[in-house]
Write a protein that holds these residues in place. Structure first.
Motif, mmCIF file in Angstrom:
data_model
loop_
_atom_site.group_PDB
_atom_site.id
_atom_site.type_symbol
_atom_site.label_atom_id
_atom_site.label_comp_id
_atom_site.label_asym_id
_atom_site.label_seq_id
_atom_site.Cartn_x
_atom_site.Cartn_y
_atom_site.Cartn_z
ATOM 1 N N TYR A 258 0.775 -1.294 -0.021
ATOM 2 C CA TYR A 258 0.017 0.014 -0.161
ATOM 3 C C TYR A 258 0.869 1.315 -0.026
ATOM 4 C CZ TYR A 258 0.244 -1.486 4.740
ATOM 5 O OH TYR A 258 0.846 -2.145 6.049
ATOM 6 N N GLU A 259 0.067 2.304 -0.360
ATOM 7 C CA GLU A 259 0.808 3.660 -0.735
ATOM 8 C C GLU A 259 1.742 3.993 0.539
ATOM 9 O OE1 GLU A 259 -0.182 8.230 -2.259
ATOM 10 O OE2 GLU A 259 -1.814 6.658 -1.937
ATOM 11 N N GLN A 260 3.144 4.204 0.141
ATOM 12 C CA GLN A 260 4.077 4.729 1.224
ATOM 13 C C GLN A 260 4.270 6.207 1.185
ATOM 14 O OE1 GLN A 260 6.014 2.147 3.336
ATOM 15 N NE2 GLN A 260 3.878 1.415 2.574
ATOM 16 N N ILE A 261 5.180 6.995 2.083
ATOM 17 C CA ILE A 261 5.267 8.363 1.778
ATOM 18 C C ILE A 261 6.018 8.479 0.644
ATOM 19 C CG2 ILE A 261 5.638 8.717 4.509
ATOM 20 C CD1 ILE A 261 8.697 8.215 4.091
ATOM 21 N N HIS A 262 5.742 9.578 0.019
ATOM 22 C CA HIS A 262 6.215 9.885 -1.368
ATOM 23 C C HIS A 262 7.552 10.279 -1.328
ATOM 24 C CE1 HIS A 262 1.818 10.867 -2.946
ATOM 25 N NE2 HIS A 262 1.973 9.539 -2.507
ATOM 26 N N GLY A 263 7.958 10.684 -0.394
ATOM 27 C CA GLY A 263 9.692 11.584 -0.258
ATOM 28 C C GLY A 263 10.415 10.756 0.397
ATOM 29 N N TRP A 264 11.699 11.148 0.870
ATOM 30 C CA TRP A 264 12.381 10.489 1.553
ATOM 31 C C TRP A 264 12.910 11.154 2.905
ATOM 32 C CZ3 TRP A 264 16.369 13.856 2.419
ATOM 33 C CH2 TRP A 264 16.607 15.134 1.647
ATOM 34 N N VAL A 265 13.687 10.151 3.823
ATOM 35 C CA VAL A 265 13.956 10.730 5.105
ATOM 36 C C VAL A 265 15.512 10.355 4.804
ATOM 37 C CG1 VAL A 265 12.129 10.693 6.452
ATOM 38 C CG2 VAL A 265 13.611 8.610 6.181
ATOM 39 N N GLY A 266 16.647 11.000 5.569
ATOM 40 C CA GLY A 266 17.795 10.672 5.895
ATOM 41 C C GLY A 266 18.178 9.431 6.345
ATOM 42 N N GLY A 267 18.803 8.788 5.528
ATOM 43 C CA GLY A 267 19.286 7.249 5.883
ATOM 44 C C GLY A 267 20.289 6.948 6.713
ATOM 45 N N GLY A 268 20.143 6.154 7.739
ATOM 46 C CA GLY A 268 21.120 5.824 8.684
ATOM 47 C C GLY A 268 21.514 6.889 9.890
ATOM 48 N N ASP A 269 22.045 6.613 10.664
ATOM 49 C CA ASP A 269 22.499 7.789 11.713
ATOM 50 C C ASP A 269 23.384 8.833 11.165
ATOM 51 O OD1 ASP A 269 20.916 6.834 13.909
ATOM 52 O OD2 ASP A 269 22.585 5.444 14.605
ATOM 53 N N SER A 270 23.914 8.353 9.810
ATOM 54 C CA SER A 270 25.035 9.784 9.556
ATOM 55 C C SER A 270 24.134 10.330 8.421
ATOM 56 C CB SER A 270 26.163 8.730 9.002
ATOM 57 O OG SER A 270 26.798 8.319 9.874
ATOM 58 N N GLY A 271 22.891 9.803 8.101
ATOM 59 C CA GLY A 271 22.103 10.689 6.899
ATOM 60 C C GLY A 271 22.813 10.694 5.731
ATOM 61 N N ASP A 272 23.517 9.705 5.389
ATOM 62 C CA ASP A 272 24.391 9.444 4.023
ATOM 63 C C ASP A 272 23.557 8.804 2.861
ATOM 64 O OD1 ASP A 272 24.228 7.342 5.748
ATOM 65 O OD2 ASP A 272 26.143 6.327 4.993
ATOM 66 N N PHE A 273 22.607 8.604 3.060
ATOM 67 C CA PHE A 273 21.625 8.279 1.887
ATOM 68 C C PHE A 273 20.148 8.537 2.006
ATOM 69 C CE2 PHE A 273 21.705 4.503 4.748
ATOM 70 C CZ PHE A 273 20.246 4.232 4.739
ATOM 71 N N ARG A 274 19.531 8.724 0.882
ATOM 72 C CA ARG A 274 17.959 8.910 1.144
ATOM 73 C C ARG A 274 17.508 7.807 1.099
ATOM 74 N NH1 ARG A 274 20.127 13.050 -2.186
ATOM 75 N NH2 ARG A 274 18.812 15.141 -2.035
ATOM 76 N N HIS A 275 16.483 7.618 2.137
ATOM 77 C CA HIS A 275 15.808 6.456 2.385
ATOM 78 C C HIS A 275 14.034 6.436 2.152
ATOM 79 C CE1 HIS A 275 15.313 3.237 5.762
ATOM 80 N NE2 HIS A 275 14.485 2.935 4.513
ATOM 81 N N TYR A 276 13.804 5.929 1.251
ATOM 82 C CA TYR A 276 12.309 6.023 0.881
ATOM 83 C C TYR A 276 11.576 4.805 1.402
ATOM 84 C CZ TYR A 276 13.198 9.186 -3.009
ATOM 85 O OH TYR A 276 13.452 10.267 -3.848
ATOM 86 N N GLY A 277 10.449 4.822 1.493
ATOM 87 C CA GLY A 277 9.578 3.641 2.029
ATOM 88 C C GLY A 277 9.563 2.490 1.030
ATOM 89 N N TYR A 278 10.572 2.119 0.494
ATOM 90 C CA TYR A 278 10.580 0.797 -0.527
ATOM 91 C C TYR A 278 10.168 -0.419 0.194
ATOM 92 C CZ TYR A 278 14.992 -0.640 1.412
ATOM 93 O OH TYR A 278 15.977 -0.914 2.378
ATOM 94 N N HIS A 279 10.507 -0.433 1.304
ATOM 95 C CA HIS A 279 10.184 -1.747 2.014
ATOM 96 C C HIS A 279 8.764 -1.856 2.660
ATOM 97 C CE1 HIS A 279 10.530 1.165 5.143
ATOM 98 N NE2 HIS A 279 11.797 1.248 5.130
ATOM 99 N N GLY A 280 8.061 -0.719 2.553
ATOM 100 C CA GLY A 280 6.663 -1.179 2.929
ATOM 101 C C GLY A 280 6.163 -0.726 4.482
ATOM 102 N N TYR A 281 7.015 -0.067 5.166
ATOM 103 C CA TYR A 281 6.938 0.009 6.454
ATOM 104 C C TYR A 281 6.591 1.716 6.849
ATOM 105 C CZ TYR A 281 8.546 -4.713 7.244
ATOM 106 O OH TYR A 281 8.582 -5.955 7.040
#
Length: 690
Positions: A258-281
């Motif tokens: 089902y529909e996930q957030i459209h955007g991204w948050v900073g990934g990891g504690d270092s904010g070193d990658f864009r983290h989308y909701g590709y996993h469904g959570y």
């Protein structure tokens, strides 16, 4: 559950402002009674981390004035840290660990293996197979004159004087899978205790429709693509169902579509990658398919084709939390606000924002005014605890597992008896099935939204996330509603292959083992067994190493008929077996026997059958467990042979409910190791001559 949590933001709703110089935590760190001097990094106010290179032995963590006896420390889990706290952890083998310490009002620590400790080789309970024929005593199970067949080699032998002699297949590691050689009668009835569940992160599996890869304006990052959408979708899954079915699979668990957030948050504690909701959570709208996953017709096609192959479809479902807020969702859905003057720092499409050279991806929070009253247009304080604006601040999930926040995700008020209105952003959202209801509580909406997939599309069951973080009564209500929805679908589709099948629900209670528990009275048919993964490496080298677990699991299933468990060797939340086995294909082949011959239901994680390798992780050591399915490698002769080995054992399991649901009997503990499984007239013997 956990791995996607560990990539969460240090301060989701706070401001990622430059940190002042902070004193290191006052924590004694010792290894084998020798003091260590960790170098602490300040992640945020009152939050620090350090990396430790540890040798085997006992790690001791204690507050300076502690007089308490040390308690066992469970890796991955957040542990409270009081002035008298003391913990110990048995380091199994040399490796790197990350220690996170919080020193604020809810002080806590957490120990995370960066490179999972690899178990030592199993004790030599059996020796290498010499390549010759094996004499097997089978008289306690099969009668004289009966023809037995080895499912791996196809060779047959007649039982004489209670014995058969067979030569295992050359590439079998001395394994014999003995079944009656006479043609089978009717197909065995399905038994969930013998289920083989294939778990797929849909986005990382197969891309059947490249046109939906950049839905909602999502973009690849052009780097390692750690947390971006990769393009896997429901069409891709449907195209690969024959591969899945060839493994003897009878249930397909897919990540929440089902529909996930459209955007991204900073990934990891270092904010070193864009983290989308590709996993469904990271849900945004529980009533709509995510456009990256495909259309409703695609979902109907997947379920129809799966059912035609005897495969049930399970949805991963979450009731503990929705997804984070993001710049893109703020802009597209019209909730939240920027700080005064900060709009000038954003491009036309807010999701295209880039941090300055001295910043990381968490710094976008500097632009957001989390105290603005317009946050009421998001989920609303009656729906979630989020610690922004006038929302209540959730406690730590360690302090209160039911009302606490997991990794700073908004916590649904599922326990509340208050009647709530539909969240404002959903009420005005263009494409949604969410409708206002009279007298609905938060959990009533969530249950209606999750069960609509059962009623309208014929979803066969749920894998339920974060079970211990939602009150038991809510799970019982979800189960009852799902059963009603299943009955409605069956009445509307009486000729569907699975119309007579009951609904099935398995729960993720992080750290739970094979034991029965009160969760079985809350609507769950089974719980994930977190114990088996630690035993899988030794058992893959020598099947006899699994004997204590096999006997224990079968005993528990026999003593509690309604009890079931779901054992696994790889997962998105812990590690891949290929990591633990150091890429050893012989052990990956041995895993097929160790896992697929276990009593109770078993879970194959996509790529277990093809030795899918760990991928890029950035500052989140668990993202690499979600690497793309290694389809290109399936043509390599050694990988093709590995897959064929998994197929033979998987199909053997599928033919014989006794493997998962039957009585386990050890026939020979030594040379060769042999056991029988029996369920009524269904009987098999497994032998390993090693």
């Amino acid at each position: 559950m956990r791995a996607h949590r560990l990539s969460a933001l240090p301060l989701l709703f706070g401001l990622a402002l430059p940190l002042p110089s902070l004193a290191a935590p006052e924590l004694s760190v010792r290894l084998n009674d020798q003091p260590l001097s960790p170098k602490w990094n300040a992640l945020a106010a009152d939050r620090y981390d350090t990396e430790l290179e540890l040798e085997p032995g006992q790690l001791q963590l204690a507050m300076p004035q502690s007089t308490a006896q040390s308690a066992p420390l469970a890796p991955f889990r957040r542990q409270p840290l009081g002035k008298d706290s003391a913990y110990r952890y048995e380091v199994p083998e040399a490796g790197r660990y990350r220690l996170i310490v919080e020193t604020g009002t809810a002080a806590a620590l957490r120990l995370l293996p960066i490179k999972a400790a690899e178990p030592k080789a199993a004790a030599p309970v059996c020796r290498a197979w010499g390549g010759g024929a094996v004499d097997v005593a089978v008289g306690d199970v099969f009668r004289d004159g009966q023809t037995l067949r080895d499912a791996l080699s196809g060779a047959t032998a007649i039982v004489r004087n209670g014995q058969v002699t067979l030569k295992p297949a050359a590439d079998s590691d001395g394994l014999l899978l003995l079944e009656a050689g006479e043609p089978a009668g009717a197909e065995p009835s399905h038994d969930w205790r013998n289920a083989t569940v294939y778990f797929v992160l849909t986005d990382r599996f197969a891309n059947g429709d490249p046109s939906n890869d950049r839905s909602y304006g999502r973009e690849p990052d052009g780097a390692d693509e750690i947390g971006t959408f990769h393009g896997g979708d429901l069409k891709g899954l449907t195209e690969r169902l024959d591969h899945i079915a060839s493994l003897g699979v009878d249930a397909l668990w897919i990540s929440a579509p089902y529909e996930q957030i459209h955007g991204w948050v900073g990934g990891g504690d270092s904010g070193d990658f864009r983290h989308y909701g590709y996993h469904g959570y990271y849900a945004l709208d529980f009533t709509q398919l995510d456009a990256n996953m495909g259309s409703e017709d695609d979902l109907r096609a997947l379920i129809g084709e799966a059912h035609a192959r005897g495969i049930r479809v399970l949805f991963d479902v979450v009731m503990n939390h929705p997804g984070y807020s993001t710049l893109q969702d703020m802009q597209q859905q019209g909730f939240g606000a920027l700080r005064d003057g900060m709009a000038a720092y954003l491009p036309e499409q807010w999701s295209a924002w880039q941090p300055e050279a001295h910043e990381n991806l968490h710094a976008y929070h500097n632009l957001v005014d989390y105290e603005h009253p317009s946050w009421a247009a998001w989920w609303g304080r009656d729906w979630v605890r989020a610690g922004i604006a006038d929302y209540d601040t959730p406690p730590s999930s360690t302090v209160d597992p039911l009302k606490g926040s997991l990794a700073f995700l908004p916590d649904f008020r599922t326990e509340s008896e208050a009647v709530v209105a539909l969240p404002e952003f959903l009420a005005r959202k263009a494409h949604t099935r969410a409708e206002p209801r009279e007298g609905y509580r938060v959990r009533d909406y969530l249950i209606e939204w999750l069960t609509l997939w059962v009623r309208e599309f014929g979803v066969d069951g749920f894998r339920v996330d974060t079970v211990k973080h939602v009150e038991p009564a809510t799970w019982a209500e979800l189960r009852a509603a799902a059963e009603r929805a299943r009955s409605d679908w069956a009445r509307a589709n009486p000729d569907a292959p699975m119309a007579s099948e009951p609904f099935w629900m398995v729960g993720e209670v992080f750290g739970h083992g094979p034991e029965a528990s009160d969760y079985l009275d809350q609507g769950f048919d089974a719980l994930i067994n977190f114990d088996f993964q630690a035993q899988a490496v030794a058992a893959s080298d020598c099947l006899a190493a699994a004997e204590p677990s096999y006997a224990d699991y079968a005993r528990r299933l026999g003593e509690t008929p309604k009890h079931n468990l779901l054992s696994y060797a790889s997962s998105h939340d812990t590690a891949l077996f290929s990591q633990l086995a150091k890429g050893d294909l012989a052990r990956q082949r041995g895993l097929a026997a160790a896992l697929l011959l276990a009593p109770g239901a078993v879970q194959v994680y996509y790529g277990d059958e093809s030795a899918r390798a760990f991928g890029p992780s950035g500052s989140d050591p668990y993202q690499g467990t979600r690497s793309p399915m290694n389809w290109a490698e399936h043509e390599r002769p050694e990988i093709a042979a590995l897959i064929e080995h998994w197929q033979r054992i998987g199909q053997f399991r599928a033919r014989h409910p006794a493997i998962g649901a039957g009585q386990h009997r050890l026939l020979s503990p030594g040379q060769p190791y042999a056991f029988a499984r029996e369920l009524g007239e269904d009987k098999v013997i497994v032998v390993q001559a090693r």
